[in-house]
Write a protein that holds these residues in place. Structure first.
Motif, PDB file in Angstrom:
ATOM      1  N   ARG A  75     -17.476  47.495  -6.253  1.00  0.00           N
ATOM      2  CA  ARG A  75     -17.329  47.243  -4.912  1.00  0.00           C
ATOM      3  C   ARG A  75     -16.110  46.432  -4.547  1.00  0.00           C
ATOM      4  O   ARG A  75     -15.464  46.619  -3.590  1.00  0.00           O
ATOM      5  N   ALA A  76     -15.788  45.579  -5.406  1.00  0.00           N
ATOM      6  CA  ALA A  76     -14.325  44.923  -5.344  1.00  0.00           C
ATOM      7  C   ALA A  76     -13.239  45.837  -5.120  1.00  0.00           C
ATOM      8  O   ALA A  76     -12.572  45.630  -4.260  1.00  0.00           O
ATOM      9  N   LEU A 115     -20.576  45.198  -8.986  1.00  0.00           N
ATOM     10  CA  LEU A 115     -19.838  44.282  -8.300  1.00  0.00           C
ATOM     11  C   LEU A 115     -18.321  44.465  -8.251  1.00  0.00           C
ATOM     12  O   LEU A 115     -17.826  44.482  -7.398  1.00  0.00           O
ATOM     13  N   ARG A 116     -17.973  44.844  -9.702  1.00  0.00           N
ATOM     14  CA  ARG A 116     -16.474  44.936  -9.566  1.00  0.00           C
ATOM     15  C   ARG A 116     -16.084  46.355  -8.932  1.00  0.00           C
ATOM     16  O   ARG A 116     -15.027  46.434  -8.611  1.00  0.00           O
ATOM     17  N   ALA A 149      -7.430  39.216  -9.397  1.00  0.00           N
ATOM     18  CA  ALA A 149      -8.633  38.176  -9.969  1.00  0.00           C
ATOM     19  C   ALA A 149      -8.384  38.608 -11.638  1.00  0.00           C
ATOM     20  O   ALA A 149      -9.471  38.352 -12.317  1.00  0.00           O
ATOM     21  N   THR A 187      -8.045  42.776  -6.637  1.00  0.00           N
ATOM     22  CA  THR A 187      -8.893  43.009  -7.998  1.00  0.00           C
ATOM     23  C   THR A 187      -7.874  42.690  -9.162  1.00  0.00           C
ATOM     24  O   THR A 187      -8.032  41.819  -9.975  1.00  0.00           O
ATOM     25  N   SER A 203     -13.192  47.705  -2.321  1.00  0.00           N
ATOM     26  CA  SER A 203     -12.715  46.799  -0.957  1.00  0.00           C
ATOM     27  C   SER A 203     -11.323  46.425  -1.058  1.00  0.00           C
ATOM     28  O   SER A 203     -10.778  46.417   0.107  1.00  0.00           O
ATOM     29  N   ASP A 204     -10.951  45.970  -2.052  1.00  0.00           N
ATOM     30  CA  ASP A 204      -9.291  45.758  -2.201  1.00  0.00           C
ATOM     31  C   ASP A 204      -8.719  45.624  -3.488  1.00  0.00           C
ATOM     32  O   ASP A 204      -8.903  44.790  -4.330  1.00  0.00           O
ATOM     33  N   GLU A 250     -25.897  47.339  -7.690  1.00  0.00           N
ATOM     34  CA  GLU A 250     -26.288  46.065  -6.760  1.00  0.00           C
ATOM     35  C   GLU A 250     -26.392  44.609  -7.747  1.00  0.00           C
ATOM     36  O   GLU A 250     -26.279  43.725  -7.271  1.00  0.00           O
ATOM     37  N   HIS A 251     -26.759  44.900  -9.010  1.00  0.00           N
ATOM     38  CA  HIS A 251     -27.123  43.974  -9.734  1.00  0.00           C
ATOM     39  C   HIS A 251     -26.313  43.509 -11.004  1.00  0.00           C
ATOM     40  O   HIS A 251     -26.758  42.603 -11.943  1.00  0.00           O
ATOM     41  N   THR A 252     -25.261  44.235 -11.275  1.00  0.00           N
ATOM     42  CA  THR A 252     -24.611  44.051 -12.455  1.00  0.00           C
ATOM     43  C   THR A 252     -23.220  43.824 -12.056  1.00  0.00           C
ATOM     44  O   THR A 252     -22.539  43.921 -10.918  1.00  0.00           O
ATOM     45  N   PRO A 253     -22.531  43.036 -12.843  1.00  0.00           N
ATOM     46  CA  PRO A 253     -20.891  42.809 -12.804  1.00  0.00           C
ATOM     47  C   PRO A 253     -20.131  43.985 -12.576  1.00  0.00           C
ATOM     48  O   PRO A 253     -19.299  43.990 -11.504  1.00  0.00           O
ATOM     49  N   LEU A 277      -8.495  41.672 -12.981  1.00  0.00           N
ATOM     50  CA  LEU A 277      -9.253  42.860 -13.424  1.00  0.00           C
ATOM     51  C   LEU A 277      -8.529  44.048 -13.208  1.00  0.00           C
ATOM     52  O   LEU A 277      -7.530  43.937 -12.611  1.00  0.00           O
TER      53      LEU A 277
END
Lengths: 503, 317
Positions: free
Chosen positions: B188-189, B185-186, B200, B197, B192-193, B179-182, B202
């Motif tokens: 989750r990205a 988050l990545r 973006a 990514t 999601s899609d 929940e709190h690190t890059p 990555l």
């Protein structure tokens, strides 16, 4: 601005199986200019841009950015060189928040590698403020934002990376008048500060409004690059299509037939006191800004949403509680604004999409689908509407915007519809496709149907309709005769002008 | 009213936990005894840890059901090596090595060969079950007290068994990571899609691979703990985990108003299931009542989490 070239793409050649997408194309962008890239679907615009983005590799050719030459490059490298892209699909993460979307890949962190959320929020707010978009809370999930706001977030994301070159692909397709103007103001400001902008759009009005130079591609070839003021609109269309396509004027109809659809004092969520009638044999245009209530009203007419008060009558039948099944039974057809997700089943084939609302007509007596009959019906539709596809089993999502729109229409032509509602049918469709859709609408009208044509593009509303209604903030405030009305007058009404009380 | 609904959805699971705690304290003898509460926590740890592994992979948009095959296999290898007198760290390394290999293979099949993870990992599970048979000859491997220092894992620090402390530590670390690190988050990205990514800058293949590898290591931790707990490697350790772990991973999505795979959800769901199991045994209720109760309570939790919402919290899959 000085004529320093910021980007140069030379001798770009690219082939795909069966298609020579780009033939020895040269394209350059100067510092501090807005350079429009135009061409029909299939002309090679997106291929060229995807090559720039590093997503495709050219078979031949190279680029140079700020004087440095490159033979190969990756998306990561291109971004590092200061090039930002805003695609038509936006490429935002629906399940993440605005702030997270803005900073994915470059998250601000505190010491042990933990994301510094407050800092990320603050920077997100600053990025949005640059676009004067302070009404978007940065913790909202992107999927909860309207299409226009999502577009703004995508633009803010690109700007926040302080690019020296920015590529915008149809950025105003989801924006209303006000937001588009804001965007143009910002683009002009950035251009004056030295930013280079590649602007892709099908809207000729916009192109002339903001571009300094225009480059036209057709069938993979560079046709012309010149200053915007040196190319007339007619020449531009000629370059794009390859022939002189005169702006068609549609014949003024003789007295029209029966009233097919009538509303009285209709009130619903987003609109109030709507009164109009639609006659057989006419194309009735409805224009208004984004947010004027057009789509809300369309949804109520088709029975997707309920109305609060008032009366709808379809072919003489009064409707109290409307539902789509009832609307269809009464002869209505809707080509929705969101053609991909509401008008089609993208994963299904063209054949399945076209017959989906009229399967009872192609079934055998054993409740099975009669494949032969289905194929005949579908092929007839495909040739009538000139849907460009090698096979009717191709998936709908592989078609271009214009062809997808035709599939949606074909679906309805297989039913017994006589009232057709088109909601923004030409968004994302190229010039030839638009022209074909206008022709189809008039063909339907000439065959006795009533067509309601809803659009936020006032120019096309004037060009195509027999009568034109203007909607503003939920009310139909004026009916115009398109043959006698000017663009300025119609736009003024669409923006609420000429009302006695200032709101 | 709206504000209340928001709170209710977010904390519905806590309300249920507390309610059940109170009810069980009254109805079940010795429920409140320290020993029992600790036992309860221990019961939830293995389920929770394997659930953490699964959720990590789900966050990245994929699923991995091969744990039902890899856990018995890794357990068998671990136990066999210990039984043959090899030192701990060799056995550990072997188990982790197998886990990483399996996860790596799965990740490449899914990312580079574009196979659907759901089907691929089920197939992998069967394959691993087969390999287990070959390795063990179909027999369970038992470890005696000298071979396996049970005290090390199940001994206490203060009132808490070490395994529980390990569980909590893992929970905190994985929570922060997801929940709190890059990195989180990545992931989750990517879930999601994946296309966005790439746009973006990555690499989605990299992040999905890392998710599988990470999940695989966590599964291995679960395998070792299961072996320790059972004092040996059992054939059923995999199949008995298959459904419960999926349950906590999926149902946990609706807890805390998240609507997506998350670490705390798994923690709470495991606690819930362990609590029901524990109390029902204490109350000497018939064995069929446990799954029934699980079903009723889980449905209630999901229901409460969705009251008043316009859109039901969608389970991501």
């Amino acid at each position: 601005m000085a004529d320093t070239v910021v980007l140069e793409m030379h001798n770009i050649d690219k082939q795909f199986p069966g298609v020579h997408a780009l033939k020895n194309v040269h394209f350059d962008v100067r510092k501090g200019e807005i350079h429009a890239l135009v061409g029909q679907n299939g002309a090679g615009k997106s291929t060229l841009l995807k090559i720039l983005a590093g997503i495709y590799h050219p078979d031949e050719g190279a680029i140079s950015i700020n004087g440095n030459n490159y033979d190969r490059w990756t998306p990561h490298q291109i971004m590092g060189m200061g090039v930002s892209f805003i695609y038509q699909e936006l490429n935002l993460f629906q399940d993440l928040s605005v702030a997270q979307n803005l900073f994915i890949g470059r998250e601000p962190t505190r010491v042990p590698g933990v994301i510094y959320r407050n800092e990320m929020r603050a920077r997100a707010e600053k990025a949005l403020a640059r676009l004067d978009a302070t009404d978007i809370p940065v913790d909202t999930l992107v999927k909860d934002l309207s299409a226009a706001k999502q577009q703004i977030v995508a633009i803010a994301k690109a700007f926040d990376q302080n690019p020296s070159l920015i590529v915008l692909d149809e950025p105003t397709s989801r924006l209303g008048l006000e937001d588009s103007e804001k965007l143009f103001a910002i683009l002009n400001k950035m251009r004056d500060q030295g930013l280079s902008i590649i602007y892709v759009s099908h809207r000729l009005g916009e192109i002339y409004r903001i571009s300094d130079r225009i480059t036209v591609l057709r069938d993979g070839c560079l046709i012309k690059t010149d200053d915007a003021k040196s190319i007339t609109p007619r020449q531009l269309v000629q370059y794009m299509v390859g022939e002189d396509v005169l702006t068609k004027k549609y014949k003024q109809k003789d007295k029209c037939g029966d009233v097919l659809l009538k509303t009285e004092s209709l009130v619903g969520d987003g609109f109030q006191n709507v009164n109009f009638d639609l006659h057989a044999g006419e194309v009735l245009g409805l224009v208004g800004a984004v947010g004027a209530g057009k789509t809300e009203m369309v949804r109520v007419l088709f029975g997707i949403d309920l109305f609060e008060s008032g009366m709808i009558s379809v072919q003489g039948n009064k409707i109290t509680r409307n539902k789509p099944q009832k609307a269809i039974a009464n002869g209505m057809a809707l080509c929705p604004e969101d053609r991909k997700y509401q008008g089609l089943v993208l994963e299904n084939s063209i054949r399945e999409n076209i017959t989906i609302s009229s399967l009872n007509k192609v079934k055998t007596s054993f409740w099975l689908v009669d494949r032969k009959s289905e194929k005949e019906t579908v092929n007839a539709m495909v040739s009538r509407l000139r849907i460009a596809t090698p096979s009717i089993d191709k998936k709908a999502r592989e078609l271009s915007g214009g062809n997808q729109q035709k599939v949606v229409l074909a679906k309805w032509l297989c039913t017994d519809s006589c009232i057709f509602i088109f909601d923004e049918p030409t968004v994302g469709v190229d010039i030839q496709g638009k022209s074909e859709i206008y022709d189809l609408m008039h063909e339907l009208a000439n065959n006795g149907a009533g067509v309601l044509f809803v659009t936020s593009d006032i120019e096309e509303g004037l060009q195509v309709s027999d009568r034109l209604l203007v909607m503003y903030k939920g009310s139909i405030i004026k009916e115009l005769d398109p043959h006698c009305s000017s663009l300025e007058e119609a736009s003024l009404f669409a923006m609420g002008g000429n009302l006695n009380e200032k709101e | 009213m709206k504000k209340n609904n928001g709170l209710l959805q977010k904390y519905a699971v806590f309300a249920i936990l507390i309610l059940l705690f109170v009810i069980f304290s009254i109805c079940a003898k010795s429920f409140l005894m320290l020993d029992n509460l600790m036992n309860l926590l221990v019961q939830s740890t293995i389920l929770g840890i394997v659930g953490f592994g699964l959720v990590f992979i789900m966050i990245a948009g994929e699923i991995d059901l091969s744990y039902a095959g890899s856990i018995p296999l890794e357990g068998a290898v671990f136990a066999s090596l210990l039984a043959n007198g090899k030192p701990y760290f060799v056995a550990l390394l072997a188990a982790v090595g197998i886990g990483l290999t399996i996860s790596f293979i799965v990740s490449q099949l899914v990312t580079r060969f574009k196979l659907v993870s759901y089907i691929t990992t089920i197939a992998m599970m069967f394959l691993l079950q087969g390999i287990w048979y070959v390795l063990t000859g179909g027999k369970n491997v038992f470890l005696s007290e000298e071979m396996l220092n049970r005290e090390f894992i199940f001994g206490n620090i203060g009132p808490f068994p070490r395994i529980v402390l390990l569980y909590v530590l893992l929970f905190v670390l994985l929570y922060l990571l997801s929940e709190h690190t890059p990195f989180g988050l990545r992931l989750r990205a990517v879930g999601s899609d994946p296309e966005s990514t790439r746009a973006a800058g990555l690499n989605p293949i990299l992040y999905k691979t890392l998710a599988f590898l990470f999940g695989g290591v966590i599964f291995t931790i679960g395998a070792i703990l299961t072996t320790a707990r059972m004092s040996g490697a059992l054939a059923t350790s995999g199949s008995s985990l298959l459904m419960p772990v999926m349950t906590v991973a999926f149902v946990g999505q609706t807890f805390l108003g998240m609507g997506r795979p998350n670490i705390p959800g798994v923690f709470l769901a495991s606690l819930l299931l362990a609590m029901i199991d524990n109390a029902f045994v204490l109350m000497q209720l018939p064995i069929w009542s446990v799954p029934m109760a699980n079903g009723v309570i889980l449905i209630s939790a999901i229901f409460l989490a969705n009251i008043g919402k316009n859109e039901i919290i969608q389970i991501k899959f």
